[in-house]
Write a protein that holds these residues in place. Structure first.
Motif, PDB file in Angstrom:
ATOM      1  N   ASN A 197       0.826  -1.214   0.000  1.00  0.00           N
ATOM      2  CA  ASN A 197       0.000   0.000   0.000  1.00  0.00           C
ATOM      3  C   ASN A 197       0.859   1.262   0.000  1.00  0.00           C
ATOM      4  N   GLU A 198       1.928   1.271   0.794  1.00  0.00           N
ATOM      5  CA  GLU A 198       2.820   2.434   0.823  1.00  0.00           C
ATOM      6  C   GLU A 198       3.479   2.657  -0.527  1.00  0.00           C
ATOM      7  N   THR A 199       3.889   1.559  -1.168  1.00  0.00           N
ATOM      8  CA  THR A 199       4.530   1.659  -2.482  1.00  0.00           C
ATOM      9  C   THR A 199       3.572   2.217  -3.518  1.00  0.00           C
ATOM     10  N   LEU A 200       2.331   1.718  -3.506  1.00  0.00           N
ATOM     11  CA  LEU A 200       1.344   2.187  -4.473  1.00  0.00           C
ATOM     12  C   LEU A 200       0.988   3.654  -4.239  1.00  0.00           C
ATOM     13  N   HIS A 201       0.888   4.053  -2.980  1.00  0.00           N
ATOM     14  CA  HIS A 201       0.579   5.455  -2.688  1.00  0.00           C
ATOM     15  C   HIS A 201       1.719   6.380  -3.117  1.00  0.00           C
ATOM     16  N   GLU A 202       2.946   5.875  -3.052  1.00  0.00           N
ATOM     17  CA  GLU A 202       4.077   6.667  -3.538  1.00  0.00           C
ATOM     18  C   GLU A 202       4.059   6.736  -5.066  1.00  0.00           C
ATOM     19  N   ASN A 203       3.732   5.625  -5.702  1.00  0.00           N
ATOM     20  CA  ASN A 203       3.744   5.579  -7.166  1.00  0.00           C
ATOM     21  C   ASN A 203       2.615   6.389  -7.787  1.00  0.00           C
TER      22      ASN A 203
END
Length: 237
Positions: A118-124
């Protein structure tokens, strides 16, 4: 003294012969992919050659282990060799314990892996509204939207910001929109964000993996039981 059960003996042989054949097929296919020209083209066509080679090497190791265990089980049953049956029992038990350990670790780190995802997707998602940076990610998501009929990454078409017009074609619904579409900036686009689709696919795959792992565990437990029963019967012979 009690004799050796012919039913258990030949059931053990047939089971391990099929086990051995599976190992031969896996090992042969993996070696062919690893060394042949056509196989090199197959594994070299992906984005990451290193990952492909690692996968093939793992298949070679798995095939070799299955072959050895199948051979020990077959010969141990036919020759009534307690040594081979004991080696087969130990090898199969180690594999079963590794599966259990992998399942426990997977369950323990499930929430952590979901948080990282989730953190990765929110950054992307920030890359979607940028003009200069993130072109490769934008192109990848554009192709993903077109293939799997979704729009945006987390919140929907609003994730694209000012870049929506440049990528609206892959979000656009057919001429006859249905309940899966929504109206956005004067056009019908897919309402489902791609993260929902990704999570649905991941959940389905996890169920399949769990079912396969459970089936393998049952087969392995039966193999352990038959080999130990045969081992004890040979000892009492």
């Amino acid at each position: 003294m009690a004799g050796v059960s012919g039913c258990i003996k030949y059931s053990m042989f047939i089971f391990n012969f099929l086990f051995w054949v599976c190992g031969v097929l896996i090992l042969g296919l993996a070696i062919w992919v690893r060394v042949s020209k056509d196989g090199q083209e197959i594994i070299g066509s992906g984005d990451s050659d290193i990952t492909s080679y690692v996968s093939v090497n793992i298949l070679i190791a798995v095939g070799a282990i299955i072959m050895v265990l199948g051979f020990l089980g077959c010969c141990g049953a036919v020759k009534e060799s307690r040594c081979m049956l004991l080696l087969f029992f130990i090898g199969l038990l180690l594999i079963l314990l590794l599966q259990v350990a992998a399942g426990i670790l997977g369950a323990a780190f499930k929430s952590e892996s979901e948080r990282i995802l989730n953190e990765t997707l929110h950054e992307n998602v920030k890359l979607l509204s940028m003009t200069d940076d993130g072109k490769a990610f934008q192109q990848a998501l554009d192709e993903f939207q077109k293939e799997f009929k979704c729009c945006g990454l987390i919140k929907g078409p609003t994730d694209w910001g000012n870049n929506f017009e440049n990528h609206s074609k892959s979000c656009e619904c057919p001429r006859m929109p249905d309940s899966s579409c929504t109206l956005y900036q004067g056009m019908y686009v897919y309402s489902q964000p791609c993260i929902s689709f990704i999570k649905e696919v991941a959940a389905k795959h996890i169920i399949v993996i769990i079912a396969i792992a459970f089936g393998l565990a049952v087969i392995e437990i039966l193999g352990l039981v038959f080999s130990m029963v045969l081992y004890c019967q040979i000892g009492n012979k």
